[in-house]
Design a protein around this motif. Structure first.
Motif, PDB file in Angstrom:
ATOM      1  N   MET A  92       0.717  -1.207   0.031  1.00 28.98           N
ATOM      2  CA  MET A  92      -0.144  -0.004  -0.102  1.00 28.98           C
ATOM      3  C   MET A  92       0.934   1.195   0.161  1.00 28.98           C
ATOM      4  SD  MET A  92      -2.970  -1.055   2.714  1.00 28.98           S
ATOM      5  CE  MET A  92      -3.810  -2.525   2.636  1.00 28.98           C
ATOM      6  N   PHE A  93       1.750   1.280   0.974  1.00 29.40           N
ATOM      7  CA  PHE A  93       2.966   2.442   0.795  1.00 29.40           C
ATOM      8  C   PHE A  93       3.666   2.637  -0.307  1.00 29.40           C
ATOM      9  CE2 PHE A  93       1.878   2.533   5.694  1.00 29.40           C
ATOM     10  CZ  PHE A  93       2.236   3.828   5.762  1.00 29.40           C
ATOM     11  N   ALA A  94       3.896   1.441  -0.823  1.00 31.78           N
ATOM     12  CA  ALA A  94       4.516   1.534  -2.266  1.00 31.78           C
ATOM     13  C   ALA A  94       3.711   2.223  -3.531  1.00 31.78           C
ATOM     14  CB  ALA A  94       5.026   0.275  -2.690  1.00 31.78           C
ATOM     15  N   ILE A  95       2.472   1.681  -3.319  1.00 29.47           N
ATOM     16  CA  ILE A  95       1.472   2.487  -4.197  1.00 29.47           C
ATOM     17  C   ILE A  95       1.341   3.833  -4.047  1.00 29.47           C
ATOM     18  CG2 ILE A  95      -0.883   2.450  -5.125  1.00 29.47           C
ATOM     19  CD1 ILE A  95      -0.941  -0.783  -4.571  1.00 29.47           C
ATOM     20  N   VAL A  96       1.327   4.139  -2.710  1.00 27.64           N
ATOM     21  CA  VAL A  96       0.977   5.592  -2.453  1.00 27.64           C
ATOM     22  C   VAL A  96       2.100   6.460  -2.975  1.00 27.64           C
ATOM     23  CG1 VAL A  96       1.045   7.247  -0.528  1.00 27.64           C
ATOM     24  CG2 VAL A  96      -0.409   5.245  -0.410  1.00 27.64           C
ATOM     25  N   LEU A  97       3.460   6.318  -2.712  1.00 30.80           N
ATOM     26  CA  LEU A  97       4.606   6.688  -3.089  1.00 30.80           C
ATOM     27  C   LEU A  97       4.756   6.653  -4.594  1.00 30.80           C
ATOM     28  CD1 LEU A  97       7.326   5.660  -0.610  1.00 30.80           C
ATOM     29  CD2 LEU A  97       6.322   7.822  -0.864  1.00 30.80           C
ATOM     30  N   VAL A 138       8.396   5.667   8.450  1.00 35.39           N
ATOM     31  CA  VAL A 138       7.457   4.375   8.289  1.00 35.39           C
ATOM     32  C   VAL A 138       8.060   3.416   7.208  1.00 35.39           C
ATOM     33  CG1 VAL A 138       5.379   4.038   7.666  1.00 35.39           C
ATOM     34  CG2 VAL A 138       5.250   5.739   9.442  1.00 35.39           C
ATOM     35  N   VAL A 139       8.518   3.883   6.522  1.00 35.91           N
ATOM     36  CA  VAL A 139       9.091   3.038   5.321  1.00 35.91           C
ATOM     37  C   VAL A 139      10.114   2.162   5.675  1.00 35.91           C
ATOM     38  CG1 VAL A 139      10.517   3.019   2.943  1.00 35.91           C
ATOM     39  CG2 VAL A 139       8.369   4.641   3.187  1.00 35.91           C
ATOM     40  N   PRO A 155      15.040 -14.980  -3.079  1.00 34.04           N
ATOM     41  CA  PRO A 155      14.239 -13.705  -3.371  1.00 34.04           C
ATOM     42  C   PRO A 155      12.817 -14.161  -3.944  1.00 34.04           C
ATOM     43  CG  PRO A 155      16.551 -13.819  -4.044  1.00 34.04           C
ATOM     44  CD  PRO A 155      16.347 -15.286  -3.807  1.00 34.04           C
ATOM     45  N   GLY A 156      11.638 -13.397  -3.645  1.00 38.63           N
ATOM     46  CA  GLY A 156      10.642 -13.574  -4.113  1.00 38.63           C
ATOM     47  C   GLY A 156       9.798 -12.282  -4.434  1.00 38.63           C
ATOM     48  N   LEU A 157       8.530 -12.410  -4.669  1.00 37.24           N
ATOM     49  CA  LEU A 157       7.769 -11.349  -5.065  1.00 37.24           C
ATOM     50  C   LEU A 157       7.804 -10.044  -3.994  1.00 37.24           C
ATOM     51  CD1 LEU A 157       5.623  -9.791  -6.987  1.00 37.24           C
ATOM     52  CD2 LEU A 157       3.852 -11.135  -6.144  1.00 37.24           C
ATOM     53  N   PHE A 158       7.673 -10.353  -2.789  1.00 38.75           N
ATOM     54  CA  PHE A 158       7.687  -9.478  -1.819  1.00 38.75           C
ATOM     55  C   PHE A 158       9.006  -8.686  -1.825  1.00 38.75           C
ATOM     56  CE2 PHE A 158       7.626  -7.853   2.743  1.00 38.75           C
ATOM     57  CZ  PHE A 158       6.616  -7.115   2.763  1.00 38.75           C
ATOM     58  N   ASP A 159       9.995  -9.154  -1.914  1.00 34.71           N
ATOM     59  CA  ASP A 159      11.361  -8.684  -1.911  1.00 34.71           C
ATOM     60  C   ASP A 159      11.378  -7.667  -3.037  1.00 34.71           C
ATOM     61  OD1 ASP A 159      12.874  -9.980   0.215  1.00 34.71           O
ATOM     62  OD2 ASP A 159      12.487 -11.652  -1.213  1.00 34.71           O
ATOM     63  N   ILE A 160      10.801  -7.817  -4.136  1.00 34.13           N
ATOM     64  CA  ILE A 160      10.699  -6.905  -5.341  1.00 34.13           C
ATOM     65  C   ILE A 160       9.786  -5.683  -4.857  1.00 34.13           C
ATOM     66  CG2 ILE A 160      10.032  -6.531  -7.868  1.00 34.13           C
ATOM     67  CD1 ILE A 160      10.409  -9.520  -8.299  1.00 34.13           C
ATOM     68  N   ILE A 161       8.727  -6.001  -4.170  1.00 37.29           N
ATOM     69  CA  ILE A 161       7.915  -4.706  -3.697  1.00 37.29           C
ATOM     70  C   ILE A 161       8.722  -4.159  -2.599  1.00 37.29           C
ATOM     71  CG2 ILE A 161       5.663  -4.665  -2.314  1.00 37.29           C
ATOM     72  CD1 ILE A 161       4.759  -7.048  -3.416  1.00 37.29           C
ATOM     73  N   LEU A 162       9.376  -4.561  -1.876  1.00 41.10           N
ATOM     74  CA  LEU A 162      10.173  -3.619  -0.935  1.00 41.10           C
ATOM     75  C   LEU A 162      11.358  -2.956  -1.435  1.00 41.10           C
ATOM     76  CD1 LEU A 162      11.109  -6.165   2.264  1.00 41.10           C
ATOM     77  CD2 LEU A 162      10.107  -3.535   2.178  1.00 41.10           C
ATOM     78  N   ILE A 163      11.758  -3.311  -2.754  1.00 42.98           N
ATOM     79  CA  ILE A 163      12.701  -2.790  -3.232  1.00 42.98           C
ATOM     80  C   ILE A 163      12.169  -1.438  -4.032  1.00 42.98           C
ATOM     81  CG2 ILE A 163      14.397  -2.726  -5.266  1.00 42.98           C
ATOM     82  CD1 ILE A 163      15.219  -5.429  -4.566  1.00 42.98           C
ATOM     83  N   VAL A 164      11.088  -1.787  -4.596  1.00 43.39           N
ATOM     84  CA  VAL A 164      10.127  -0.765  -5.214  1.00 43.39           C
ATOM     85  C   VAL A 164       9.912   0.331  -4.342  1.00 43.39           C
ATOM     86  CG1 VAL A 164       7.972   0.036  -6.303  1.00 43.39           C
ATOM     87  CG2 VAL A 164       9.302  -2.072  -7.176  1.00 43.39           C
ATOM     88  N   LEU A 165       9.522  -0.134  -3.013  1.00 42.83           N
ATOM     89  CA  LEU A 165       9.147   0.901  -1.711  1.00 42.83           C
ATOM     90  C   LEU A 165      10.290   1.732  -1.519  1.00 42.83           C
ATOM     91  CD1 LEU A 165       7.143   1.902   0.351  1.00 42.83           C
ATOM     92  CD2 LEU A 165       7.908   0.101   1.798  1.00 42.83           C
ATOM     93  N   LEU A 166      11.468   1.236  -1.388  1.00 39.94           N
ATOM     94  CA  LEU A 166      12.709   1.783  -1.039  1.00 39.94           C
ATOM     95  C   LEU A 166      13.173   2.716  -2.170  1.00 39.94           C
ATOM     96  CD1 LEU A 166      14.714  -1.136   0.329  1.00 39.94           C
ATOM     97  CD2 LEU A 166      13.690   0.788   1.670  1.00 39.94           C
TER      98      LEU A 166
END
Length: 369
Positions: free
Chosen positions: A215-220, A250-251, A268-279
């Motif tokens: 959700m935070f990734a989408i918002v940013l 928060v990030v 590594p999986g999908l959630f790791d990719i989402i975290l990288i996008v967020l960062l």
């Protein structure tokens, strides 16, 4: 099926519970103690704002010292840290409701939280695993504290409603006793609840981190896309700066608690990719905020708020940049996931050091305005 709690464990928790509620009561008395000497909350809010963390964090540290039984050589240093903080909080000639007083009040708890961490780890702060345990504890404490606060708000609402039926206004009692005493006492109680539930159920903080990370990734991403599309300049005012820094914190919190729940040997999986996008998104947002801060400083000059915001954003930027580098290296099989965890835990003192600089140096540097 949940196994029954062993009698000796239940008895131990019961005895510890009595101690904890005694400490919570002591914190409640401590925050009311100044009023017995004529320092009332409604007339001396600056005093209470500066000293708020000192009403409870020494007591919380004492609880962890009792529980962890650390080397006695660290005890004088813990006591000295709180004593020095007490001196600075009450000796600086702050202007009433000034910027430096507000910055002092916001950063002192951050600096002292490292002292609590040393007590929590039993003096073993040099171990990365212990630092990560403290990070987990901090997140769980926040969640439990919010839950207790929400429950307390409901309770106070019902109390106000039923007393109103007999024409008694209990709002002054709330403001003078229930709110301040409950605020500090709940910190100790929430800490104990985190302690006794460890190992019983999966921690809530990592679960919430996995839920809110996308959700935070989408918002940013949406924010950055809108910013580029509209070409609107970023308006950097005091409240906006605070909100921006909180967002970046928060990030990093989402990253920390996602790390804490991840098995290091997992691929590594999908959630790791989402975290990288967020960062990466947070990195760009931080860079934009830094540019806006530099612009404000160039145009209007230095102020305590702008310098603090500049320093904090630089610190966050460094953390974000190296976190992205380490995460990409892990994704490419060139680094272990534990290197990312170690970087995050090693970086914690940086925040405490910066907070200490703001607390000690900034007030006289800017004339206590």
């Amino acid at each position: 099926m949940t196994e029954p709690v062993k009698p000796n464990i239940a008895e131990s928790n019961y005895q510890e519970g009595i101690l904890v509620f005694g400490l919570a009561f002591a914190a409640a008395l401590l925050i009311k103690l100044p009023s017995f000497f004529g320092i009332d909350l409604d007339q001396n809010d600056g005093f209470y704002i500066r000293n708020l963390s000192l009403f409870v964090l020494p007591i919380l540290s004492g609880y962890f010292v009792w529980k962890r039984r650390p080397d006695t050589r660290i005890l004088p240093w813990l006591a000295l840290s709180f004593a020095v903080a007490l001196v600075f909080a009450n000796s600086y000639p702050f202007e009433p409701e000034g910027h430096t007083e507000a910055l002092f009040a916001m950063h002192l708890p951050i600096a002292l939280w490292l002292i609590v961490g040393i007590a929590y780890t039993g003096g073993q702060w040099n171990k990365a695993a212990e630092r990560m345990n403290f990070i987990r504890f901090s997140g769980e404490l926040f969640i439990y504290y919010v839950l207790i606060a929400l429950g307390g708000a409901v309770l106070m609402g019902f109390m106000a409603m039923i007393f109103q039926t007999i024409d008694i206004d209990i709002e002054p009692f709330f403001e003078s006793w229930v709110l301040p005493c409950g605020a500090v006492g709940a910190v100790v109680v929430a800490s104990w609840l985190v302690e006794i539930k460890q190992g019983i159920a999966e921690n809530l903080a990592p679960i919430l981190a996995r839920l809110f990370t996308p959700m935070f990734a989408i918002v940013l991403i949406t924010f950055l896309g809108t910013l580029l599309y509209t070409g609107q300049p970023l308006e950097i005012e005091r409240n906006v700066l605070i909100a921006f820094d909180l967002l970046l914190v928060v990030v990093l919190g989402l990253l920390l608690y996602s790390i804490s729940a991840r098995k290091h040997e997992s691929p590594p999986g999908l959630f790791d990719i989402i975290l990288i996008v967020l960062l990466v998104s947070a990195l760009f947002a931080d860079a934009i905020a830094l540019g806006a801060i530099f612009g404000r400083i160039t145009e209007f000059g230095l102020t305590p708020n702008r310098v603090v915001a500049l320093g904090m954003n630089v610190i966050l930027l460094i953390n974000l940049v190296w976190s992205v580098v380490l995460y990409i290296r892990f994704m490419r099989g060139r680094a272990l996931f534990s290197s990312l965890e170690k970087w995050q835990t090693d970086y914690i003192p940086v925040y405490a050091i910066w907070a200490t600089i703001v607390v000690i140096i900034f007030p006289p540097l800017f004339g206590y305005i």
